[in-house]
Design a protein around this motif. Structure first.
Motif, PDB file in Angstrom:
ATOM      1  N   LYS A 267       0.827  -1.217   0.000  1.00 36.66           N
ATOM      2  CA  LYS A 267       0.000   0.000   0.000  1.00 36.66           C
ATOM      3  C   LYS A 267       0.854   1.257   0.000  1.00 36.66           C
ATOM      4  N   ALA A 268       2.039   1.185   0.621  1.00 34.38           N
ATOM      5  CA  ALA A 268       2.946   2.335   0.593  1.00 34.38           C
ATOM      6  C   ALA A 268       3.389   2.626  -0.837  1.00 34.38           C
ATOM      7  N   VAL A 269       3.595   1.582  -1.637  1.00 39.92           N
ATOM      8  CA  VAL A 269       3.961   1.760  -3.041  1.00 39.92           C
ATOM      9  C   VAL A 269       2.755   2.184  -3.867  1.00 39.92           C
ATOM     10  N   LEU A 270       1.612   1.517  -3.667  1.00 36.04           N
ATOM     11  CA  LEU A 270       0.410   1.833  -4.448  1.00 36.04           C
ATOM     12  C   LEU A 270      -0.034   3.280  -4.258  1.00 36.04           C
TER      13      LEU A 270
ATOM     14  N   VAL B 111       3.560  -1.295  10.296  1.00 37.62           N
ATOM     15  CA  VAL B 111       3.494   0.070   9.785  1.00 37.62           C
ATOM     16  C   VAL B 111       4.600   0.189   8.752  1.00 37.62           C
ATOM     17  N   SER B 112       4.282   0.784   7.602  1.00 36.39           N
ATOM     18  CA  SER B 112       5.210   0.800   6.470  1.00 36.39           C
ATOM     19  C   SER B 112       5.376   2.202   5.912  1.00 36.39           C
ATOM     20  N   ALA B 113       6.516   2.419   5.259  1.00 36.12           N
ATOM     21  CA  ALA B 113       6.801   3.694   4.620  1.00 36.12           C
ATOM     22  C   ALA B 113       7.426   3.439   3.254  1.00 36.12           C
ATOM     23  N   PRO B 114       7.223   4.366   2.305  1.00 35.54           N
ATOM     24  CA  PRO B 114       7.738   4.177   0.945  1.00 35.54           C
ATOM     25  C   PRO B 114       9.218   4.524   0.821  1.00 35.54           C
ATOM     26  N   ILE B 115       9.901   3.843  -0.090  1.00 34.59           N
ATOM     27  CA  ILE B 115      11.295   4.104  -0.410  1.00 34.59           C
ATOM     28  C   ILE B 115      11.379   4.451  -1.892  1.00 34.59           C
TER      29      ILE B 115
ATOM     30  N   GLY C  87      13.448   8.977  -8.110  1.00 34.09           N
ATOM     31  CA  GLY C  87      12.323   9.460  -7.327  1.00 34.09           C
ATOM     32  C   GLY C  87      11.093   8.581  -7.421  1.00 34.09           C
ATOM     33  N   ARG C  88      11.218   7.417  -8.054  1.00 35.23           N
ATOM     34  CA  ARG C  88      10.084   6.498  -8.166  1.00 35.23           C
ATOM     35  C   ARG C  88       9.966   5.649  -6.906  1.00 35.23           C
ATOM     36  N   VAL C  89       8.746   5.512  -6.400  1.00 34.24           N
ATOM     37  CA  VAL C  89       8.514   4.670  -5.225  1.00 34.24           C
ATOM     38  C   VAL C  89       8.409   3.230  -5.697  1.00 34.24           C
ATOM     39  N   ARG C  90       9.480   2.473  -5.487  1.00 33.30           N
ATOM     40  CA  ARG C  90       9.535   1.080  -5.933  1.00 33.30           C
ATOM     41  C   ARG C  90       9.726   0.110  -4.773  1.00 33.30           C
ATOM     42  N   TYR C  91      10.047   0.624  -3.616  1.00 38.26           N
ATOM     43  CA  TYR C  91      10.336  -0.213  -2.459  1.00 38.26           C
ATOM     44  C   TYR C  91       9.485   0.236  -1.271  1.00 38.26           C
ATOM     45  N   GLY C  92       9.403  -0.645  -0.295  1.00 40.27           N
ATOM     46  CA  GLY C  92       8.733  -0.301   0.945  1.00 40.27           C
ATOM     47  C   GLY C  92       9.472  -0.895   2.129  1.00 40.27           C
TER      48      GLY C  92
END
Length: 262
Positions: free
Chosen positions: A149-152, A209-213, A218-223
């Motif tokens: 969900k952090a990536v989506l 609890v998760s956060a985007p990487i 600058g693309r969010v590809r990891y969490g």
């Protein structure tokens, strides 16, 4: 014989050296095309910037000129491409993850987007006697996992809808979000607060609890997720670790070369 007392050095700090000036101009030229913007970014005199840019253009690190604008040159792009090809998020993120585990004493995961799923690439366990059911290489659905969900949340609504059309929203537990409208609402909350939660949506009895990487573009590809069992962190109490998850994810993003917000 007693040594002469050492005199306190009160001389002014050395000015910026030629190498540092060159690196500043090179960095600015990769971020700005206009000469005036490069000058402003570096804080150097126009004549100094002009001279350094001429050298960088001659050596192939920068291309263009003051009329057409500047951009990274072939030599710079070749070096950057070689460096990027060697990036390994596991080795880059491991020290940050290890420090986070010591801080929160929970299991920490890092995962990478792979189509419609997230794949675990790092798992670090806490000192607690229990162990999570995850493992490196395991794939999990995006819609019901904190990392997913952090990536989506960084995707456009249209991209999310295409994912739903392709794979649906299958229920993993009674808490899994299976309604597209509810998922969009949840992703809007994730974007607003900067982190996501998985409260027994992927596996009964586990929470995270998760956060985007972000990657170097600058693309969010990891969490990144801080995970535990619901018995130890009932309800949404795992949410208390959100600041630590965000800080660690941001540190990994910076280590991957993600653009710094200005």
């Amino acid at each position: 014989m007693t040594a002469e007392p050492r005199m306190l050095d009160t001389s002014p700090a050395p000015s910026m050296g030629a190498s540092e000036k060159t690196l500043r101009v090179l960095e600015a030229a990769t971020q700005h095309s206009r000469f005036t913007d490069i000058v402003e970014e570096t804080g150097l005199a126009k004549a100094t910037v002009h001279r350094i840019l001429a050298t960088l253009v001659e050596q192939g690190f920068v291309s263009g000129d003051s009329e057409r604008g500047y951009q990274p040159g072939a030599r710079f792009l070749s070096i950057a491409g070689s460096a990027i090809s060697r990036l390994d998020i596991s080795s880059i993120a491991e020290p940050i993850v290890d420090e986070l585990v010591r801080e929160v004493d929970c299991t920490v995961h890092v995962g990478v987007e792979n189509g419609a799923e997230m794949v675990y690439v790092i798992r670090r366990d806490s000192s607690k006697p229990y162990r999570m059911g995850s493992r490196v290489g395991l794939s999990i659905p995006m819609h019901c996992s904190g990392m997913g969900k952090a990536v989506l949340a960084a995707w456009s609504p249209e991209q999310v809808d295409r994912l739903i059309d392709q794979v649906g929203l299958p229920a993993r537990t009674e808490n899994t979000i299976t309604d597209p409208a509810r998922l969009h609402e949840e992703l809007a909350r994730v974007r607003e607060r900067g982190y996501s939660l998985d409260l027994g949506e992927n596996e009964r009895g586990t929470v995270c609890v998760s956060a985007p990487i972000s990657d170097h573009l600058g693309r969010v590809r990891y969490g990144l997720s801080i995970s535990s069992i619901a018995l130890e962190h009932p309800g949404s109490s795992i949410e208390a670790f959100a600041p630590q998850a965000i800080a660690a994810a941001d540190a990994i993003s910076r280590a991957l070369g993600a653009p710094v917000a200005r």
